[in-house]
Design an enzyme around this catalytic site. Sequence first.
Site, mmCIF file in Angstrom:
data_model
loop_
_atom_site.group_PDB
_atom_site.id
_atom_site.type_symbol
_atom_site.label_atom_id
_atom_site.label_comp_id
_atom_site.label_asym_id
_atom_site.label_seq_id
_atom_site.Cartn_x
_atom_site.Cartn_y
_atom_site.Cartn_z
ATOM 1 N N LYS A 25 0.835 -1.208 0.000
ATOM 2 C CA LYS A 25 0.000 0.000 0.000
ATOM 3 C C LYS A 25 0.866 1.252 0.000
ATOM 4 O O LYS A 25 0.625 2.186 -0.773
ATOM 5 C CB LYS A 25 -0.916 -0.048 1.227
ATOM 6 C CG LYS A 25 -1.928 1.041 1.315
ATOM 7 C CD LYS A 25 -3.201 0.555 1.994
ATOM 8 C CE LYS A 25 -3.090 0.464 3.492
ATOM 9 N NZ LYS A 25 -3.143 1.785 4.153
ATOM 10 N N GLY A 98 -5.173 7.681 5.610
ATOM 11 C CA GLY A 98 -4.300 8.626 6.307
ATOM 12 C C GLY A 98 -3.050 8.938 5.511
ATOM 13 O O GLY A 98 -2.568 10.079 5.498
ATOM 14 N N ARG A 126 -8.737 11.656 12.857
ATOM 15 C CA ARG A 126 -7.304 11.401 13.094
ATOM 16 C C ARG A 126 -6.492 12.695 13.149
ATOM 17 O O ARG A 126 -6.829 13.679 12.490
ATOM 18 C CB ARG A 126 -6.780 10.430 12.019
ATOM 19 C CG ARG A 126 -7.480 9.076 12.141
ATOM 20 C CD ARG A 126 -7.014 8.086 11.134
ATOM 21 N NE ARG A 126 -5.618 7.724 11.341
ATOM 22 C CZ ARG A 126 -4.918 6.967 10.505
ATOM 23 N NH1 ARG A 126 -5.498 6.496 9.412
ATOM 24 N NH2 ARG A 126 -3.674 6.668 10.767
ATOM 25 N N SER A 171 7.187 8.780 12.680
ATOM 26 C CA SER A 171 6.133 8.682 11.672
ATOM 27 C C SER A 171 6.673 8.865 10.260
ATOM 28 O O SER A 171 7.176 9.933 9.902
ATOM 29 C CB SER A 171 5.047 9.731 11.938
ATOM 30 O OG SER A 171 4.194 9.816 10.819
ATOM 31 N N ASP A 320 1.927 -1.446 11.765
ATOM 32 C CA ASP A 320 0.596 -1.844 11.287
ATOM 33 C C ASP A 320 0.243 -3.289 11.629
ATOM 34 O O ASP A 320 -0.872 -3.741 11.346
ATOM 35 C CB ASP A 320 0.515 -1.653 9.765
ATOM 36 C CG ASP A 320 0.539 -0.179 9.385
ATOM 37 O OD1 ASP A 320 0.142 0.662 10.216
ATOM 38 O OD2 ASP A 320 0.969 0.136 8.250
ATOM 39 N N LYS A 347 -4.672 5.157 14.985
ATOM 40 C CA LYS A 347 -4.700 4.555 13.644
ATOM 41 C C LYS A 347 -6.153 4.565 13.130
ATOM 42 O O LYS A 347 -6.958 5.347 13.600
ATOM 43 C CB LYS A 347 -4.099 3.149 13.699
ATOM 44 C CG LYS A 347 -2.600 3.149 14.009
ATOM 45 C CD LYS A 347 -1.806 3.761 12.879
ATOM 46 C CE LYS A 347 -0.324 3.817 13.181
ATOM 47 N NZ LYS A 347 0.426 4.586 12.162
HETATM 48 C C1 S3P Z 1 2.539 4.658 6.365
HETATM 49 C C2 S3P Z 1 3.111 4.962 7.571
HETATM 50 C C3 S3P Z 1 2.595 4.487 8.859
HETATM 51 C C4 S3P Z 1 1.595 3.353 8.701
HETATM 52 C C5 S3P Z 1 0.619 3.602 7.580
HETATM 53 C C6 S3P Z 1 1.349 3.792 6.268
HETATM 54 C C7 S3P Z 1 3.135 5.203 5.136
HETATM 55 O O1 S3P Z 1 1.955 5.557 9.517
HETATM 56 O O2 S3P Z 1 0.882 3.141 9.896
HETATM 57 O O3 S3P Z 1 -0.274 2.509 7.453
HETATM 58 O O4 S3P Z 1 2.818 4.716 4.032
HETATM 59 O O5 S3P Z 1 3.964 6.124 5.238
HETATM 60 P P1 S3P Z 1 2.786 6.534 10.500
HETATM 61 O O6 S3P Z 1 3.938 6.991 9.742
HETATM 62 O O7 S3P Z 1 1.856 7.658 10.830
HETATM 63 O O8 S3P Z 1 3.113 5.683 11.684
#
Ligand code: S3P
Length: 441
Positions: A25, A98, A126, A171, A320, A347
């Site tokens: 993803k 998100g 969120r 993050s 995740d 989340k």
């Molecule tokens: C992601 C980063 C993570 C993860 C999300 C996908 C990304 O979030 O939980 O499902 O693609 O950069 P955080 O960076 O907010 O922890």
Amino acid sequence: MKKEVIFKINPGGQFNGDTRVASDKSISHRSIILGSIAEGVTQVDGFLEAEDTLSTLKAFRHLGVRIEHHGQGRVEIQGVGMNGLSASSEPLDLGNSGTSMRLMSGLLSAQSFDSVLTGDESLSKRPMQRVTVPLAKMGAVLETTNSGTAPIRIQGNSHLNGIHYSMDIASAQVKSCLLLAGLYAQGTTSITEPAPTRDHTERMLEGFGYPVKREGSTVLIEGRQASLKAVNIDVPGDISSAAFFMVGASISPGSNVLLKHVGVNPTRTGIIDILRLMGSNIELLNQRTVGGEMVADIRIRYAPLQGVKIPEYLVPLAIDEFPVIFVAAACAEGQTVLTGAAELRVKESDRIQVMADGLQQLGIDANPTPDGMRITGSKLGGGVVDSGGDHRIAMAFSIAALKSTSRIEIRRCDNVQTSFPDFPEIAARLGLDIQRSQESV
Ligand code: S3P
């Protein structure tokens, strides 16, 4: 009357066979974002055909990018170059995603036109200040609700300045947001992370020919240095989707599965480390690098699991995967303790509370704490659990049925479509007795 997707899973079974899992993803989102602002045609193979990544694809079409979607993971993006995006005539609806919202906030803050970003009920709860605060320091003009949530209204501003930003949370979404804004900013943007997080944005920027530097825990980008040149992208399987089968095979005697062509970028493999600490039998085969990302076939055989204290440094590397790690803990001998994972509360749902509630419903001693959970493994019963509308929780409880004493019914599974639409079919093929139905509630 409202309709909702319900999973009903008969207890028992084991996982056997080979499969590919849903495509990554994170990499799929980034392929659309960077392909759109590159010069030339980016061909994506293995694009994740799911609601979240399609939200990003549609948003870029609204921003004036021609994107042909041929189905079965084939996408062709006619890049418009770094300054070729144009205003959307309507708010960009990013659904449950998100990643789309946080990464696009950075990119769109640096454009000459205004944008509005909206999302569904979960995304609208969120926290977005984690991106709007540092972006404002760069000179971006953004507005959220009083509680710091979407909709995000962005005023175009093509005069951002590079900043140094030290993140207080680990993050990848915040880091990536600032890197995308930093592409357009005057001078250097540097971001220090408190712990390593996924680095797909950095790798893909380099793949598109844009230089990114790393100095220890800091990543640096110089704005307006180069243009991005289109490349072809082959998206591997998502280790976050593979995780369900890794845990399923680990907890059900007689299991032996091979998960093919899965991304094993070292910033994503915390699930392998945690399961191995618990006693899992996991082998990485045929390791190779594809388009700057490491890929392997993963073999998992049943092995009895023990409870562990999960090292905190592994938390961002498995962020995740905790819903299904909690299921592994419920099936392990002894106690598993997780700390340092308060992020799980913000989340797609509050993953600490929703998982604790569901596990307790199934008869497990699960004690939520502000930043984690203590779980004592024991016999899993059956019953009805609520996924909280969270895709990963719906899939995690499905896996629990391999070890439950009676049927598990999971409510509100619609959002499995956001990351892994084929989950019920693949799980059934490997040996789970799962039925998906849509019912009026
Ligand atoms: C992601 C980063 C993570 C993860 C999300 C996908 C990304 O979030 O939980 O499902 O693609 O950069 P955080 O960076 O907010 O922890």
